[in-house]
Scaffold this motif. Structure first.
Motif, PDB file in Angstrom:
ATOM      1  N   ILE B  11       0.870  -1.172   0.000  1.00 28.95           N
ATOM      2  CA  ILE B  11       0.000   0.000   0.000  1.00 28.95           C
ATOM      3  C   ILE B  11       0.905   1.219   0.000  1.00 28.95           C
ATOM      4  O   ILE B  11       1.837   1.304   0.807  1.00 28.95           O
ATOM      5  CB  ILE B  11      -0.999   0.007   1.181  1.00 28.95           C
ATOM      6  CG1 ILE B  11      -1.935   1.185   1.012  1.00 28.95           C
ATOM      7  CG2 ILE B  11      -0.332   0.041   2.533  1.00 28.95           C
ATOM      8  CD1 ILE B  11      -3.274   0.965   1.630  1.00 28.95           C
ATOM      9  N   LYS B  14       4.437   0.757   0.539  1.00 24.55           N
ATOM     10  CA  LYS B  14       4.869   0.073   1.750  1.00 24.55           C
ATOM     11  C   LYS B  14       4.515  -1.413   1.593  1.00 24.55           C
ATOM     12  O   LYS B  14       3.357  -1.756   1.319  1.00 24.55           O
ATOM     13  CB  LYS B  14       4.136   0.674   2.945  1.00 24.55           C
ATOM     14  CG  LYS B  14       4.631   0.172   4.277  1.00 24.55           C
ATOM     15  CD  LYS B  14       3.899   0.920   5.403  1.00 24.55           C
ATOM     16  CE  LYS B  14       3.912   0.077   6.667  1.00 24.55           C
ATOM     17  NZ  LYS B  14       2.844   0.433   7.594  1.00 24.55           N
ATOM     18  N   GLY B  37      -1.378  -5.508  13.254  1.00 24.44           N
ATOM     19  CA  GLY B  37      -0.541  -4.929  12.202  1.00 24.44           C
ATOM     20  C   GLY B  37       0.246  -5.933  11.389  1.00 24.44           C
ATOM     21  O   GLY B  37       1.073  -5.551  10.563  1.00 24.44           O
ATOM     22  N   GLY B  39      -0.898  -7.878   9.091  1.00 27.88           N
ATOM     23  CA  GLY B  39      -1.361  -7.918   7.701  1.00 27.88           C
ATOM     24  C   GLY B  39      -2.585  -8.786   7.467  1.00 27.88           C
ATOM     25  O   GLY B  39      -2.943  -9.063   6.321  1.00 27.88           O
ATOM     26  N   GLU B  52      -7.041  -0.129  -3.321  1.00 24.46           N
ATOM     27  CA  GLU B  52      -5.933   0.612  -2.716  1.00 24.46           C
ATOM     28  C   GLU B  52      -4.641  -0.196  -2.663  1.00 24.46           C
ATOM     29  O   GLU B  52      -3.560   0.357  -2.634  1.00 24.46           O
ATOM     30  CB  GLU B  52      -6.286   0.901  -1.257  1.00 24.46           C
ATOM     31  CG  GLU B  52      -7.011   2.175  -0.996  1.00 24.46           C
ATOM     32  CD  GLU B  52      -7.341   2.230   0.484  1.00 24.46           C
ATOM     33  OE1 GLU B  52      -8.392   1.660   0.855  1.00 24.46           O
ATOM     34  OE2 GLU B  52      -6.552   2.806   1.241  1.00 24.46           O
ATOM     35  N   TYR B  53      -4.801  -1.533  -2.580  1.00 23.97           N
ATOM     36  CA  TYR B  53      -3.620  -2.375  -2.464  1.00 23.97           C
ATOM     37  C   TYR B  53      -3.141  -2.802  -3.836  1.00 23.97           C
ATOM     38  O   TYR B  53      -3.934  -3.122  -4.699  1.00 23.97           O
ATOM     39  CB  TYR B  53      -3.939  -3.630  -1.635  1.00 23.97           C
ATOM     40  CG  TYR B  53      -4.384  -3.307  -0.240  1.00 23.97           C
ATOM     41  CD1 TYR B  53      -3.454  -3.049   0.757  1.00 23.97           C
ATOM     42  CD2 TYR B  53      -5.732  -3.227   0.075  1.00 23.97           C
ATOM     43  CE1 TYR B  53      -3.853  -2.725   2.044  1.00 23.97           C
ATOM     44  CE2 TYR B  53      -6.150  -2.901   1.353  1.00 23.97           C
ATOM     45  CZ  TYR B  53      -5.212  -2.646   2.333  1.00 23.97           C
ATOM     46  OH  TYR B  53      -5.611  -2.320   3.597  1.00 23.97           O
TER      47      TYR B  53
HETATM   48  N1  ATP Z   1      -4.092   2.626   4.084  1.00 20.79           N
HETATM   49  C1  ATP Z   1      -2.940   2.315   4.694  1.00 20.79           C
HETATM   50  N2  ATP Z   1      -1.892   3.171   4.657  1.00 20.79           N
HETATM   51  C2  ATP Z   1      -0.740   2.873   5.289  1.00 20.79           C
HETATM   52  N3  ATP Z   1      -0.525   1.754   5.987  1.00 20.79           N
HETATM   53  C3  ATP Z   1      -1.517   0.876   6.053  1.00 20.79           C
HETATM   54  C4  ATP Z   1      -2.781   1.096   5.431  1.00 20.79           C
HETATM   55  N4  ATP Z   1      -3.577   0.041   5.663  1.00 20.79           N
HETATM   56  C5  ATP Z   1      -2.848  -0.797   6.418  1.00 20.79           C
HETATM   57  N5  ATP Z   1      -1.638  -0.300   6.655  1.00 20.79           N
HETATM   58  C6  ATP Z   1      -0.577  -0.915   7.477  1.00 20.79           C
HETATM   59  O1  ATP Z   1      -0.454  -2.264   7.121  1.00 20.79           O
HETATM   60  C7  ATP Z   1      -0.128  -3.046   8.245  1.00 20.79           C
HETATM   61  C8  ATP Z   1      -1.076  -4.230   8.316  1.00 20.79           C
HETATM   62  O2  ATP Z   1      -2.368  -3.769   8.652  1.00 20.79           O
HETATM   63  P1  ATP Z   1      -3.609  -4.762   8.823  1.00 20.79           P
HETATM   64  O3  ATP Z   1      -4.798  -3.937   9.043  1.00 20.79           O
HETATM   65  O4  ATP Z   1      -3.627  -5.699   7.689  1.00 20.79           O
HETATM   66  O5  ATP Z   1      -3.194  -5.524  10.156  1.00 20.79           O
HETATM   67  P2  ATP Z   1      -4.006  -6.603  10.981  1.00 20.79           P
HETATM   68  O6  ATP Z   1      -3.137  -7.806  11.042  1.00 20.79           O
HETATM   69  O7  ATP Z   1      -5.354  -6.776  10.442  1.00 20.79           O
HETATM   70  O8  ATP Z   1      -4.048  -5.931  12.411  1.00 20.79           O
HETATM   71  P3  ATP Z   1      -5.197  -5.959  13.562  1.00 20.79           P
HETATM   72  O9  ATP Z   1      -5.007  -7.229  14.290  1.00 20.79           O
HETATM   73  O10 ATP Z   1      -4.850  -4.791  14.420  1.00 20.79           O
HETATM   74  O11 ATP Z   1      -6.512  -5.832  12.902  1.00 20.79           O
HETATM   75  C9  ATP Z   1      -0.199  -2.133   9.447  1.00 20.79           C
HETATM   76  O12 ATP Z   1       1.112  -1.770   9.812  1.00 20.79           O
HETATM   77  C10 ATP Z   1      -0.971  -0.946   8.942  1.00 20.79           C
HETATM   78  O13 ATP Z   1      -0.573   0.241   9.592  1.00 20.79           O
END
Ligand code: ATP
Ligand code: MG
Lengths: 259, 250
Positions: B11, B14, B37, B39, B52-53
């Protein structure tokens, strides 16, 4: 060029519903300069709908003056979907206590269309209310203007005056100029105004699409939803249906259901 | 059914998913756990087609078909459903109208006519009863002002209406009280069959007592670092994630 002039006197305790629409029958350029005066006497109720959906060759300048006496209620909805240039000069004068004015509008235009809403609500007596709610959706190079003026005289205490103008720009080249003007000389009043300009929310679009609703319909659904609270106060079911249908046409979809 | 190979996704430049491998067969329930975080939501959004991804590598196949070129709505039509971790509020669209639009869009994609209003109402009634959803909710604006738990329940109601082949439930258990958790789990279990599959994302082993997974995966920093059976979930509950991370780095 057409110059219609309407005089509407609504007597004490009486009630009227009016639907106004200008339609040219050919593509020849038409210029309409319309003047309407409405006098709402004590406790009169006026429910007025302006449907502006003329051909692209037609321009309309609408000047409407509404004078309200004690405890009268006036609702005015303006639906601006068509025409080359449409200018709404809408003036409300509250000249009696406990009167209420509601001014609402939905504007959906595209191409090079231009729609202006110049509203004035002049509160001269105490204990009155006014509500303004204008929604606009602008595509292509279209231009919208919202110029909302609220005046509260020194004698007009305990006034509630609300104004909101929300807009969605569908394209980079579309424009909206939104200018609220509040001139308040009384000290015990509640006035508010809010204005937003934005695009359709991507997260909301993804949510709808993840449920199988195609992009175009998802957009239309969100735009419907956006305009929805203006539709809520439409009291004539046929008008509601017709406007809903026109919005669907405008957005190029058949939703097949009402909201 | 779902085959993910070496999936990488970014994204805004990153890197978030760093080579995911996952295979889900019909009838199976998979759970993904992992630190905040790591993923997990990104993976579910990428499967559902969020634009977005950017997929930078690998592939996602669903029933033998490459998903990567398909729009979110097309993926939904193929039977993929995502229950959102944070369901979106849509003022002005009622739950009922939303479901009508959704169901009829699915039908249209299959070349079917709109569902007759009577059948639609019956289905809405049946499924809302299954999830013990008060009828009043159905005329309210979608998710607007719903409590956290009500939003999650509403997601599963939508799932029940759409009867997807693959349901991805992203932290559907978070925010649910104990009774609601049972209702929702029961709803999910009722919908299970040999032909469909469920991917659960959760932080709590508790959910897995109700919806028993065939496989549990641990995601850390954009990768699945460990997979096992449901016992793994107990171990994680007890010991946290550090040992998995250490095991991985050894
Ligand atoms: N739109 C975005 N812009 C920048 N970084 C993003 C965006 N969306 C997600 N991220 C980053 O991607 C990483 C993974 O996020 P994700 O939401 O997939 O985590 P998760 O495993 O679902 O976490 P949680 O258990 O808190 O729900 C995180 O570091 C988050 O900050
Ligand atoms: Mg998440």
């Amino acid at each position: 060029m057409v110059q219609p002039r309407n005089l509407i006197v609504v007597g004490e305790n009486s009630q009227v519903q009016i639907i106004e629409r200008h339609q040219s029958l050919t593509d020849h350029p038409v210029f309409t300069n319309s003047v309407t005066e409405v006098f709402a006497e004590k406790r009169a109720i006026v429910d007025y709908y302006k449907i502006q959906n003329d051909r692209d060759s037609a321009s309309l300048i609408d000047n409407t003056f509404v004078e309200q006496k004690e405890e009268s209620y006036c609702f005015l909805h303006t639906f601006s979907f068509g025409g080359k240039l449409t200018r709404n000069n809408l003036n409300f004068y509250q000249k009696g206590e406990r009167s209420e004015s509601t001014l609402k509008g939905i504007t959906i235009i595209e191409g090079k269309q231009h729609v202006d809403h110049n509203t004035l609500v002049h509160h001269t007596s105490p204990n009155c209310e006014s509500h303004q709610d204008y929604k606009g959706i602008f595509a292509d190079n279209s231009v919208g203007v919202f110029n909302g003026r609220v005046m509260v005289d020194k004698e007009a205490q305990k006034i509630n005056a609300f104004q909101s103008n929300n807009n969605i720009l569908m394209d980079d080249k579309a424009t909206i100029n939104s200018k609220p003007q509040l001139e308040i000389f009384a000290d015990d009043v509640k006035c508010s105004h809010g204005c937003t300009i934005g695009q359709l929310d991507e997260e909301s679009l993804f949510y709808l699409r993840s449920r199988g609703i195609p992009l175009k319909e998802a957009r239309a659904l969100l735009m419907y939803a956006f305009a929805n609270n203006v539709m809520e106060s439409v009291k004539i079911p046929e008008i509601k249906k017709r406007i809903t249908h026109q919005i669907a046409l405008k957005l190029g979809v058949n939703l097949g259901y009402d909201l | 059914m779902l085959k993910i190979k070496n999936l990488q996704a970014n994204i805004e430049d990153k890197e978030i998913l760093k080579g995911i491998n996952l295979e889900i067969n019909p009838g199976e329930v998979h759970a993904i756990m992992g630190p905040n975080g790591s993923g997990k939501s990104t993976l579910s959004s990428v499967i559902a087609g969020k634009e977005e991804y950017t997929m930078t590598g690998g592939e996602i196949m669903f029933e033998g078909e490459d998903l990567s070129e398909l729009d979110p709505e097309e993926r939904a039509h193929k039977g993929i459903f995502l229950s959102f971790q944070y369901p979106i509020e849509i003022p002005g669209v009622s739950v009922t109208n939303f479901m009508k639009a959704s169901i009829n869009a699915h039908r249209k994609a299959q070349g079917l006519e709109d569902m007759p209003a009577k059948d639609m109402l019956k289905m809405i009634r049946d499924k809302s009863e299954l999830l013990e959803i008060d009828r009043k909710f159905l005329s309210r604006s979608l998710n607007q002002g719903f409590s956290g738990g009500e939003k999650k329940r509403n997601e599963i109601f939508q799932m029940a209406m759409l009867n997807p082949k693959l349901a991805i439930l992203d932290e559907t258990d978070s925010g649910l009280d104990i009774d609601a958790l049972k209702v929702v789990a029961n709803g999910v279990n009722k919908l299970r069959s040999e032909d469909n599959a469920v991917l659960l994302i959760t932080h709590y082993q508790r959910l897995l007592d109700y919806i028993v997974p065939d496989f549990v995966h641990v995601m850390v920093d954009g990768k699945i670092v460990k997979s096992g059976t449901k016992e793994l979930a107990y171990e994680l509950e007890e010991r946290g994630y550090d040992w998995v991370k250490q095991e991985k780095s050894v």
